[in-house]
Design an enzyme around this catalytic site. Structure first.
Site, mmCIF file in Angstrom:
data_model
loop_
_atom_site.group_PDB
_atom_site.id
_atom_site.type_symbol
_atom_site.label_atom_id
_atom_site.label_comp_id
_atom_site.label_asym_id
_atom_site.label_seq_id
_atom_site.Cartn_x
_atom_site.Cartn_y
_atom_site.Cartn_z
ATOM 1 N N ARG A 54 0.916 -1.385 0.207
ATOM 2 C CA ARG A 54 0.046 0.060 -0.124
ATOM 3 C C ARG A 54 0.813 1.194 0.094
ATOM 4 O O ARG A 54 2.027 1.283 0.404
ATOM 5 C CB ARG A 54 -0.992 -0.058 1.015
ATOM 6 N N LYS B 19 -2.232 -1.950 7.281
ATOM 7 C CA LYS B 19 -3.690 -1.718 7.753
ATOM 8 C C LYS B 19 -4.413 -2.611 8.659
ATOM 9 O O LYS B 19 -4.045 -3.848 8.924
ATOM 10 C CB LYS B 19 -4.664 -1.908 6.451
ATOM 11 N N HIS C 153 -2.407 2.168 -5.794
ATOM 12 C CA HIS C 153 -3.065 0.924 -5.306
ATOM 13 C C HIS C 153 -3.215 0.128 -6.389
ATOM 14 O O HIS C 153 -3.559 -1.103 -6.302
ATOM 15 C CB HIS C 153 -4.456 1.156 -4.748
ATOM 16 N N ARG D 284 -0.785 -2.669 -6.739
ATOM 17 C CA ARG D 284 -1.038 -3.782 -5.786
ATOM 18 C C ARG D 284 -1.894 -4.711 -6.159
ATOM 19 O O ARG D 284 -1.762 -5.919 -6.305
ATOM 20 C CB ARG D 284 -1.386 -3.108 -4.427
ATOM 21 N N HIS E 69 -4.672 -9.376 3.917
ATOM 22 C CA HIS E 69 -6.108 -9.390 3.985
ATOM 23 C C HIS E 69 -6.651 -10.214 5.358
ATOM 24 O O HIS E 69 -6.025 -11.007 5.643
ATOM 25 C CB HIS E 69 -6.599 -9.912 2.908
ATOM 26 N N TYR F 162 -9.449 -11.098 -6.848
ATOM 27 C CA TYR F 162 -8.522 -11.763 -8.045
ATOM 28 C C TYR F 162 -8.723 -12.671 -9.023
ATOM 29 O O TYR F 162 -8.161 -12.669 -10.086
ATOM 30 C CB TYR F 162 -7.261 -11.514 -7.467
#
Length: 276
Positions: A133, A158, A226, A229, A252, A261
């Site tokens: 990120r 995150k 982003h 990524r 995640h 994805y």
């Protein structure tokens, strides 16, 4: 600093919110008060409803931005002013479920080669090569590059979550050459401002590096940090990496966020046995 702002800051700090979230929440409440020209604690439900319509219809902000503003106002009224949750007349707008546009591997290569400076080129390679990120890249320290284990340590990503991402031999070679050239001491990518020499680069610098490279490369897609990524994760999937590993590398919390994805991977879409 007003007493009200100080109270909100303390409540955010007590819950260990990130500095980025704290700034965004404080700004949201300030903007809300400025719009009506009154102290925010004097405003009521009708003001909340009017403000949300103002953000949607007049300012035409994105859904994600409005969701962030609503979260900030809910925090202020419930956690700081101690009002009842049911009294806060704010609804979260429905998010459109759109898939991000992905860059091909050839487009990523063009993007990196079109960087405005050698410094920007290293930034782009690290951003893509580790699936970081934007804020994670800014906070990287020299000691986070572990050449013995061939990983990059991402500190407090995150959700304040640490993780390791793979460090490819090619990226390591680029980072070693970069270190010999720039010799960063603390942060891997320090700011160029003399007064803040030992501070990291700003997220705005990373955004500019990506946008300028896309313009120079002639890429017509909307390119932003982003997106690299997203592209990295999609390319990993197309090269045979399983979803669980990609989830771990991206940081995640659950696998559902990573399944997007599957929709972006050309290989997986083409492998579907279409009955037509």
């Amino acid at each position: 600093m007003t007493n009200l702002r100080k109270r909100m800051l303390e409540e955010l700090q007590r819950r260990n919110y990130s500095s980025t979230t704290i700034r965004a929440y404080l700004f949201a409440v300030k903007d809300f008060a400025t719009y009506f020209g009154k102290r925010p604690d004097l405003l009521r439900q009708e003001h909340l409803r009017q403000y949300q319509l103002h953000l949607l219809n007049d300012r035409k902000l994105t859904v994600d931005t409005i969701v962030g503003r609503i979260a900030a106002l809910r925090f202020f009224f419930v956690r700081v002013l101690r009002r009842r949750y049911r009294e806060i007349d704010l609804v979260y707008p429905k998010r459109p479920e759109r898939l991000p546009v992905i860059l091909s591997e050839e487009e990523v290569a063009r993007l990196i080669e079109s960087a405005a400076t050698s410094y920007h080129r290293v930034i782009l390679m690290t951003l893509y090569g580790a699936g970081l990120r934007r804020e994670e890249l800014c906070r990287l320290k020299v000691t986070d590059v572990d050449s013995q284990r061939m990983v990059i340590h991402v500190r407090e990503g995150k959700g304040h979550k640490d993780r390791d991402v793979t460090l490819s031999p090619r990226l390591l070679a680029v980072l070693r050459a970069y270190w010999k050239w720039r010799k960063p001491k603390i942060y891997l990518f320090p700011t160029n401002q003399r007064k803040r020499r030992e501070q990291p680069i700003s997220a705005r610098t990373v955004y500019y590096a990506v946008r300028e490279a896309a313009r120079r490369a002639g890429i017509k897609k909307k390119v932003y940090p982003h997106l690299l990524r997203h592209s990295w994760a999609t390319h990993l999937l197309e090269r045979g990496t399983d979803l669980k590993t990609i989830q771990m590398l991206l940081g995640h919390f659950d696998l559902e966020a990573t399944t997007i994805y599957l929709h972006l991977s050309r290989q997986h879409l083409q492998s579907v046995n279409n009955p037509v």
